[in-house]
Write an enzyme that holds these catalytic residues in place. Sequence first.
Site, short mmCIF file in Angstrom:
data_model
loop_
_atom_site.label_atom_id
_atom_site.label_comp_id
_atom_site.label_asym_id
_atom_site.label_seq_id
_atom_site.Cartn_x
_atom_site.Cartn_y
_atom_site.Cartn_z
N GLU A 137 0.82 -1.22 0.00
CA GLU A 137 0.00 0.00 0.00
C GLU A 137 0.86 1.27 0.00
OE1 GLU A 137 -2.89 -0.27 3.17
OE2 GLU A 137 -4.21 -1.48 1.93
N GLU A 191 -6.37 -8.17 -0.21
CA GLU A 191 -6.70 -8.11 1.22
C GLU A 191 -8.16 -7.72 1.39
OE1 GLU A 191 -4.42 -5.49 3.60
OE2 GLU A 191 -2.53 -6.02 2.66
N TRP A 238 -9.41 0.14 12.40
CA TRP A 238 -8.99 1.51 12.16
C TRP A 238 -10.15 2.49 11.94
CZ3 TRP A 238 -10.96 1.74 7.32
CH2 TRP A 238 -10.86 0.60 6.52
N LYS A 247 -3.99 -5.86 16.66
CA LYS A 247 -4.37 -7.12 17.32
C LYS A 247 -5.88 -7.30 17.41
CE LYS A 247 -3.54 -5.27 22.00
NZ LYS A 247 -3.01 -3.95 21.58
C1 GLA Z 1 -4.01 -2.71 4.86
C2 GLA Z 1 -2.60 -3.20 5.03
C3 GLA Z 1 -2.48 -4.34 6.00
C4 GLA Z 1 -3.32 -4.09 7.22
C5 GLA Z 1 -4.73 -3.84 6.80
C6 GLA Z 1 -5.67 -3.61 7.94
O1 GLA Z 1 -4.71 -3.42 3.92
O2 GLA Z 1 -2.02 -3.57 3.82
O3 GLA Z 1 -1.12 -4.47 6.36
O4 GLA Z 1 -2.82 -2.99 7.91
O5 GLA Z 1 -4.77 -2.69 6.01
O6 GLA Z 1 -6.96 -3.31 7.49
#
Ligand code: GLA
Length: 661
Positions: free
Chosen positions: A158, A311, A319, A360
């Site tokens: 990312e 993902e 978050w 976590k």
């Molecule tokens: C992004 C990141 C991951 C993780 C997720 C959490 O997709 O690439 O490493 O932090 O967010 O939602």
Amino acid sequence: MPPSARPTPADVTRGRLLFGGDYNPEQWPEETWREDVRLMREAGVNTVTVGVFSWARLEPRPGEHDFGWLDRVMDLLHGAGVGVVLATPTASPPPWLGRLHPDTLPRDEDGHLERWGGRQHFSHSSATYRRHAAAITEALAARYAGHPALTLWHINNEYCTYDWGDEAAARFRTWLRHRHGTLDALNEAWGTAFWSQGYGDWAEVLPPRRTHYLKNPAQVLDFRRFTSDMLLECFTAERDIVRRHTPRVPVTTNVMPLWEGVDAWRWAREEDVVSVDLYPDPRDPLGAQYGALVQDMTRSQAGGGPWMLMEQAAGAVAWRGVNHPKPRGLNRLWSLQAVARGADAVCYFQWRQSRQGAEKFHSGMVGHAGEHGRTHQEVRRIGADLARIAPHVVPGRVTAEVAVLHDWHSWWAGEHEGRLSREVTLPVVLRAWHRALWEAHLTTDFAHPEHDLTRYRMIVVPQLYLLTDAAVDNLVAQVRRGATLVCGFLTGVADEDDRVRPGGMDPRLRELFGIRTLHEWWPLEAGETIPCEGFRGTLWSEELEGDGTADATTPYRGGELDGLPAVLRKGTAWYVSTLPEPAALRALLTRIATGAGVRPVLDGLPERVEAVRRGEALFLLNHGAGPVTVEVPGTHRDLLTGTTLTDRVTLPRHGVAVLRP
Ligand code: GLA
């Protein structure tokens, strides 16, 4: 494969739908790895992404490598038949890099350093960072080039950082010289006559750091372009290293969905496989539509071919302000939605939920509740579903007759702080238009305004504030060839340096829509609506005077704009000078699509049922709150259940059917 040809997604998937996620074994003792592999096999996991955040473990001290653990992980996974997407660990440099080389750390617009202790604390412009990133990439690629588990390279993670520091400033100047040539040309492009900003020496030119009042919009726009390009340079540098070692292993990087920082059209051209991360809010009633938008966008960046959902979350993320789990069935529904819209991989962050660290409480495919937890049990079901449908689905492609146009440069320019309304943001407008098409059951691709659009019957421009000359000509040419073009408000306002076009809207577009004069823009307050004949507009309105050539107009009703055109149609070109409320926009686009000969995927679909065709497979996805019956004339086999059904199918809440004739 000829030696020069690049590998494709099919080289990774080999006829399967990939299923798995980020795997971070460095967070766990080795006994857990064996347990992981057992659970992966039972869950149908056939791919995992390893090493994303492993730099400190792989290179604990400068130049000192520890690959032993990764060797064991790779061997273990290979032994279990699980392919490895191997990541370069360069998104989170080890603390020693920042301590020994503070020049690798980015600075914010106030000049403050961003330090280690989180992640992504690297400056895209730092020569030292780039050198160390190249070195660890080189070492990794050399070591695992021949490893049989390696299926795909995953560069960084990312990419999303900015840097306003001195080294970035120097690179920015080089980038600007390349773009503008001379300082005179830069002064002209940035309009520096305004507010006495004329530059007499390149050394005076800075990234747009903290200023007392509004910044120069063209400078900000170029800085955004520069940032996207610098991050892309970081990507291609690592990509080229791994390609040198493994020319037949494809390369990807996971981009954030609809993230404003990188021009994903430009990036996709540099990848062998396009992948995306996607986290709709389970509580968002339009979460599925947002997912569809990102999936359509990603498929389009992949040229219509397969792409990877790199993902997603099995349950909650960690978050948002409040983070909700996915209710039963939602993970499966959204996973199959991605496959319906062209994904050949359904992957998660992450395999095993962490017990420590910042994430976590972010769910995993194996959550804190373990293998008997509901989340993991649902994961297993998805694994089985994907294996079952793969042979029928993988060969199929999604095709669309409608293209929605989107461009990052326009987004960047349109959101300058000196704009007329801060209520107007591109994601809001884009989502509103895509929602209307999605709810009308029209399949959509996305495209860049300079792309070849000749295969589309209908072209929809929610908002392209900035259009290059080539893009304007492209739109005009589409209408000339008979395509239907629908443009939303604030389109064609600026040229590529963010200079307002004569008359406030490009004259070629005004002629196309039958507009003589754009007298004024009339933005609306949050929640305010403006009456138009038959509907209400939101966000924005415009005081337009037609030139008498439009074939039809729908007027504003009441208020300052009473009687003036809100919507104009001239031939097959439409201009919509406000954002109609959702039902009205849907009705308008349905009517326009019908006129253009574009049909919904299926007639008579209930409201919250999404239908997508991928090749011969018809996906029906129930996003509603309860069960629903869908009429599907004919006899079909449901690939998920193996049952045959005739003329109708009943889907429970969150239910899915994948039908074949
Ligand atoms: C992004 C990141 C991951 C993780 C997720 C959490 O997709 O690439 O490493 O932090 O967010 O939602």
